[in-house]
Design a protein around this motif. Structure first.
Motif, PDB file in Angstrom:
ATOM      1  N   LEU B  22       0.843  -1.211   0.000  1.00  0.00           N
ATOM      2  CA  LEU B  22       0.000   0.000   0.000  1.00  0.00           C
ATOM      3  C   LEU B  22       0.870   1.250   0.000  1.00  0.00           C
ATOM      4  O   LEU B  22       0.673   2.173  -0.808  1.00  0.00           O
ATOM      5  CB  LEU B  22      -0.895   0.012   1.229  1.00  0.00           C
ATOM      6  CG  LEU B  22      -2.234  -0.715   1.218  1.00  0.00           C
ATOM      7  CD1 LEU B  22      -2.830  -0.695   2.591  1.00  0.00           C
ATOM      8  CD2 LEU B  22      -3.178  -0.073   0.242  1.00  0.00           C
ATOM      9  N   VAL B  23       1.865   1.266   0.898  1.00  0.00           N
ATOM     10  CA  VAL B  23       2.718   2.450   0.993  1.00  0.00           C
ATOM     11  C   VAL B  23       3.539   2.628  -0.284  1.00  0.00           C
ATOM     12  O   VAL B  23       3.648   3.749  -0.826  1.00  0.00           O
ATOM     13  CB  VAL B  23       3.621   2.326   2.239  1.00  0.00           C
ATOM     14  CG1 VAL B  23       4.596   3.466   2.291  1.00  0.00           C
ATOM     15  CG2 VAL B  23       2.780   2.306   3.485  1.00  0.00           C
ATOM     16  N   ALA B  26       1.386   3.965  -3.015  1.00  0.00           N
ATOM     17  CA  ALA B  26       1.032   5.373  -2.801  1.00  0.00           C
ATOM     18  C   ALA B  26       2.190   6.268  -3.217  1.00  0.00           C
ATOM     19  O   ALA B  26       1.988   7.316  -3.847  1.00  0.00           O
ATOM     20  CB  ALA B  26       0.678   5.602  -1.344  1.00  0.00           C
ATOM     21  N   ILE B  27       3.434   5.850  -2.895  1.00  0.00           N
ATOM     22  CA  ILE B  27       4.595   6.660  -3.299  1.00  0.00           C
ATOM     23  C   ILE B  27       4.713   6.679  -4.822  1.00  0.00           C
ATOM     24  O   ILE B  27       4.960   7.728  -5.423  1.00  0.00           O
ATOM     25  CB  ILE B  27       5.863   6.107  -2.626  1.00  0.00           C
ATOM     26  CG1 ILE B  27       5.781   6.339  -1.126  1.00  0.00           C
ATOM     27  CG2 ILE B  27       7.110   6.775  -3.174  1.00  0.00           C
ATOM     28  CD1 ILE B  27       6.870   5.668  -0.354  1.00  0.00           C
ATOM     29  N   THR B  29       2.294   6.420  -6.922  1.00  0.00           N
ATOM     30  CA  THR B  29       1.213   7.256  -7.468  1.00  0.00           C
ATOM     31  C   THR B  29       1.626   8.708  -7.536  1.00  0.00           C
ATOM     32  O   THR B  29       1.322   9.409  -8.495  1.00  0.00           O
ATOM     33  CB  THR B  29      -0.036   7.123  -6.578  1.00  0.00           C
ATOM     34  OG1 THR B  29      -0.362   5.758  -6.452  1.00  0.00           O
ATOM     35  CG2 THR B  29      -1.209   7.858  -7.153  1.00  0.00           C
ATOM     36  N   LEU B  30       2.344   9.179  -6.508  1.00  0.00           N
ATOM     37  CA  LEU B  30       2.648  10.607  -6.451  1.00  0.00           C
ATOM     38  C   LEU B  30       3.989  10.965  -7.071  1.00  0.00           C
ATOM     39  O   LEU B  30       4.281  12.150  -7.238  1.00  0.00           O
ATOM     40  CB  LEU B  30       2.591  11.084  -5.002  1.00  0.00           C
ATOM     41  CG  LEU B  30       1.210  10.957  -4.392  1.00  0.00           C
ATOM     42  CD1 LEU B  30       1.193  11.501  -2.990  1.00  0.00           C
ATOM     43  CD2 LEU B  30       0.174  11.665  -5.232  1.00  0.00           C
ATOM     44  N   THR B  31       4.826   9.982  -7.423  1.00  0.00           N
ATOM     45  CA  THR B  31       6.136  10.342  -7.986  1.00  0.00           C
ATOM     46  C   THR B  31       6.238  10.083  -9.480  1.00  0.00           C
ATOM     47  O   THR B  31       7.210  10.515 -10.095  1.00  0.00           O
ATOM     48  CB  THR B  31       7.260   9.568  -7.276  1.00  0.00           C
ATOM     49  OG1 THR B  31       6.920   8.192  -7.267  1.00  0.00           O
ATOM     50  CG2 THR B  31       7.462  10.060  -5.879  1.00  0.00           C
ATOM     51  N   MET B  32       5.264   9.387 -10.091  1.00  0.00           N
ATOM     52  CA  MET B  32       5.355   9.111 -11.540  1.00  0.00           C
ATOM     53  C   MET B  32       5.274  10.421 -12.324  1.00  0.00           C
ATOM     54  O   MET B  32       4.475  11.300 -12.012  1.00  0.00           O
ATOM     55  CB  MET B  32       4.202   8.199 -11.948  1.00  0.00           C
ATOM     56  CG  MET B  32       4.432   6.760 -11.619  1.00  0.00           C
ATOM     57  SD  MET B  32       5.633   6.024 -12.686  1.00  0.00           S
ATOM     58  CE  MET B  32       6.391   4.862 -11.553  1.00  0.00           C
ATOM     59  N   LYS B  33       6.101  10.513 -13.375  1.00  0.00           N
ATOM     60  CA  LYS B  33       6.078  11.725 -14.195  1.00  0.00           C
ATOM     61  C   LYS B  33       4.834  11.774 -15.081  1.00  0.00           C
ATOM     62  O   LYS B  33       4.198  12.813 -15.228  1.00  0.00           O
ATOM     63  CB  LYS B  33       7.319  11.758 -15.085  1.00  0.00           C
ATOM     64  CG  LYS B  33       8.587  12.160 -14.351  1.00  0.00           C
ATOM     65  CD  LYS B  33       8.723  13.665 -14.275  1.00  0.00           C
ATOM     66  CE  LYS B  33      10.021  14.053 -13.577  1.00  0.00           C
ATOM     67  NZ  LYS B  33       9.979  13.759 -12.139  1.00  0.00           N
ATOM     68  N   LEU B  35       1.025  11.283 -16.190  1.00  0.00           N
ATOM     69  CA  LEU B  35      -0.220  11.326 -15.418  1.00  0.00           C
ATOM     70  C   LEU B  35      -0.992  10.018 -15.526  1.00  0.00           C
ATOM     71  O   LEU B  35      -1.585   9.564 -14.547  1.00  0.00           O
ATOM     72  CB  LEU B  35      -1.089  12.490 -15.905  1.00  0.00           C
ATOM     73  CG  LEU B  35      -0.647  13.869 -15.470  1.00  0.00           C
ATOM     74  CD1 LEU B  35      -1.566  14.916 -16.059  1.00  0.00           C
ATOM     75  CD2 LEU B  35      -0.672  13.989 -13.976  1.00  0.00           C
ATOM     76  N   SER B  38       0.245   7.492 -13.149  1.00  0.00           N
ATOM     77  CA  SER B  38      -0.208   7.796 -11.791  1.00  0.00           C
ATOM     78  C   SER B  38      -1.619   7.289 -11.565  1.00  0.00           C
ATOM     79  O   SER B  38      -1.927   6.702 -10.525  1.00  0.00           O
ATOM     80  CB  SER B  38      -0.184   9.298 -11.570  1.00  0.00           C
ATOM     81  OG  SER B  38       1.110   9.757 -11.416  1.00  0.00           O
ATOM     82  N   VAL B  39      -2.492   7.535 -12.579  1.00  0.00           N
ATOM     83  CA  VAL B  39      -3.889   7.127 -12.439  1.00  0.00           C
ATOM     84  C   VAL B  39      -3.996   5.619 -12.310  1.00  0.00           C
ATOM     85  O   VAL B  39      -4.744   5.088 -11.478  1.00  0.00           O
ATOM     86  CB  VAL B  39      -4.703   7.646 -13.637  1.00  0.00           C
ATOM     87  CG1 VAL B  39      -6.080   7.054 -13.640  1.00  0.00           C
ATOM     88  CG2 VAL B  39      -4.792   9.146 -13.594  1.00  0.00           C
ATOM     89  N   LEU B  42      -3.005   4.565  -8.923  1.00  0.00           N
ATOM     90  CA  LEU B  42      -4.088   4.833  -7.955  1.00  0.00           C
ATOM     91  C   LEU B  42      -5.130   3.729  -8.012  1.00  0.00           C
ATOM     92  O   LEU B  42      -5.652   3.290  -6.984  1.00  0.00           O
ATOM     93  CB  LEU B  42      -4.738   6.185  -8.239  1.00  0.00           C
ATOM     94  CG  LEU B  42      -5.860   6.529  -7.279  1.00  0.00           C
ATOM     95  CD1 LEU B  42      -5.314   6.980  -5.955  1.00  0.00           C
ATOM     96  CD2 LEU B  42      -6.782   7.559  -7.829  1.00  0.00           C
ATOM     97  N   LEU B  45      -3.768   0.796  -6.200  1.00  0.00           N
ATOM     98  CA  LEU B  45      -3.808   1.087  -4.752  1.00  0.00           C
ATOM     99  C   LEU B  45      -5.200   0.845  -4.198  1.00  0.00           C
ATOM    100  O   LEU B  45      -5.368   0.249  -3.126  1.00  0.00           O
ATOM    101  CB  LEU B  45      -3.366   2.534  -4.529  1.00  0.00           C
ATOM    102  CG  LEU B  45      -3.488   3.115  -3.136  1.00  0.00           C
ATOM    103  CD1 LEU B  45      -2.556   2.412  -2.194  1.00  0.00           C
ATOM    104  CD2 LEU B  45      -3.184   4.582  -3.133  1.00  0.00           C
TER     105      LEU B  45
END
Lengths: 229, 92, 112
Positions: B22-23, B26-27, B29-33, B35, B38-39, B42, B45
């Motif tokens: 999970l952690v 989450a990391i 999700t927020l660090t991928m260049k 978009l 990232s989606v 998510l 996750l």
């Protein structure tokens, strides 16, 4: 500099949450909760609802809390979804809508297969709504599953648009029907949303499902249409 | 053999693996260049949180999260990104 | 374990919310925070016993069987559905912003 500040702030919050959880008498440790002292025991043994017949108490306690004991909260929650659907329509809605051209040509297998999947998903959604009293699920995932089956149809055909006005009508009628069922309870027993007949809970479950499905289909349609040029 | 397997208490190991994943997700999700990556992270996750809800004995919440969090929210994000992609292609 | 993982998810989501300047990334961080918060609320009502079961039992069994706390589950169920509403509103706002400024970045929007 800004990132370091944000990092310190976030880490401080996490440390404070964990510190406040450990050695707190009001907040028990993980897996050691004693909810039989609190209000939950009333919900579990159905003392809160008064001396009810077994036919009126659903096997799934979560559904019972959502629809019966805390039905007023659910009415507010349905209103929030209704308002957010209206907000999306206000931001993205246009006078003469048309499908966004995605330049995506589905092949034969995809269009036929997704139509077969539509039936399965639609019936599963209805099954989950109707069996919410006895099995896991409930009217929220059931309504969302009905909306997802409509979404599958949107993906299978490049020019498909569902009849959104019917969903809007169903959504509005369901939201007013919820209040009407509450008023019926007020009329017969003197309590808003009183549960005095097994039919009441079934009606509320179906109405919530229609409202959720109508709201989400409206949101999806607004995301996939644009102004006709 | 079966007694040995039962003594390992598998559920705790599953819980540990799910917590770490999970952690990590989450990391990601927020660090991928990009978009869209990232989606998709998510979405995975959300799917893993369904496993954690099942481990915490909340089947109702698990079904709702599987349908709504992992399905509908992802499609809403993807539709927005598709619309932007379409606009960029129209401009160029 | 899951309790600490959920607190970490909240921390990661908050950090992303504070540092990102991309509208889509901000909404993604909000979703991560929401998932962490949902798991946290569920862990509050969890009973770590072998005999504790999910809250689906008939009225006759209720005096003898131990169940986990059903109240946080009902609250999280409504929170998930409201989360879709907020995400949809945020994404439609982002779409409108893109129509006007042709970018998702908040810093580039201010220069216009």
């Amino acid at each position: 500099m800004k990132k370091i500040l944000a990092f310190i702030f976030a880490i401080t919050l996490g440390v404070m949450i964990i510190l406040s959880l450990s050695n707190n008498e009001l907040f028990t440790d993980f897996g050691d909760t004693n909810h039989y002292d609190g209000i939950s025991s009333g919900y579990i043994t159905s003392e809160v609802g008064g001396d009810e017949e077994p036919a009126l108490v659903p096997v799934n306690i979560v559904t019972g809390i959502l629809v019966d004991y805390r039905g007023f909260d659910t009415l507010g929650e349905v209103t929030v979804l209704f308002v957010s659907s209206i907000g999306v329509a206000l931001l993205l809605g246009v006078a003469s809508p048309k499908r966004i051209n995605l330049n995506f040509k589905p092949n034969f297998m995809l269009s036929v297969g997704s139509r077969a999947l539509f039936g399965v998903m639609f019936l599963t959604g209805i099954y989950i709504v109707l069996h919410a009293k006895t099995s896991p699920g409930g009217s929220f995932p059931g309504g969302a599953m009905i909306a997802s089956s409509i979404l599958i149809l949107y993906l299978s055909n490049d020019t498909f648009r569902t009849d959104v006005s019917k969903f809007k009508l169903g959504k509005s009628l369901a939201a007013s029907g919820f209040v009407l069922v509450g008023l019926i309870g007020l009329l017969f027993t003197g309590e808003f949303l009183a549960n005095f007949h097994p039919f009441i809970m079934d009606t509320i479950l179906v109405l919530i499902a229609i409202d959720v499905a109508g709201g989400i289909v409206g949101i999806i349609d607004n995301f996939l249409t644009e102004e006709r040029v | 053999m079966s007694e040995f397997l039962a003594s390992l208490e598998f559920i705790n190991y599953i819980e540990m693996v799910v917590s770490v994943l999970l952690v990590v997700l989450a990391i990601f999700t927020l660090t991928m260049k990009s978009l869209i990556k990232s989606v998709l992270f998510l979405s995975s996750l959300s799917m893993l949180s369904v496993v954690s809800f099942v481990l915490l004995k909340a089947p109702d919440v698990a079904i709702t999260e599987a349908v709504i969090g992992s399905g509908l929210v992802t499609t809403l994000f993807v539709f927005t990104l598709l619309y932007v992609h379409q606009k960029e292609r129209d401009v160029s | 374990m899951l309790l600490y993982a959920s607190v970490l998810l909240i921390v990661i989501g908050l950090y992303g919310l504070l540092t990102n300047r991309n509208v889509i990334k901000i909404i993604l961080s909000l979703n991560v925070l929401e998932i962490g918060l949902n798991i946290f609320i569920i862990t509050v009502g969890f009973l770590d016993l072998e005999e504790a079961i999910a809250p689906i039992i008939t009225l006759q069994q209720r005096a003898s069987v131990i169940v986990v706390d059903p109240l946080p589950q009902a609250l999280v169920l409504t929170a998930i559905v409201i989360g879709v509403g907020t995400t949809a509103i945020g994404l439609s706002l982002a779409k409108k912003m893109y129509d006007k400024y042709h970018t998702f970045n908040l810093d580039e929007m201010g220069e216009e």
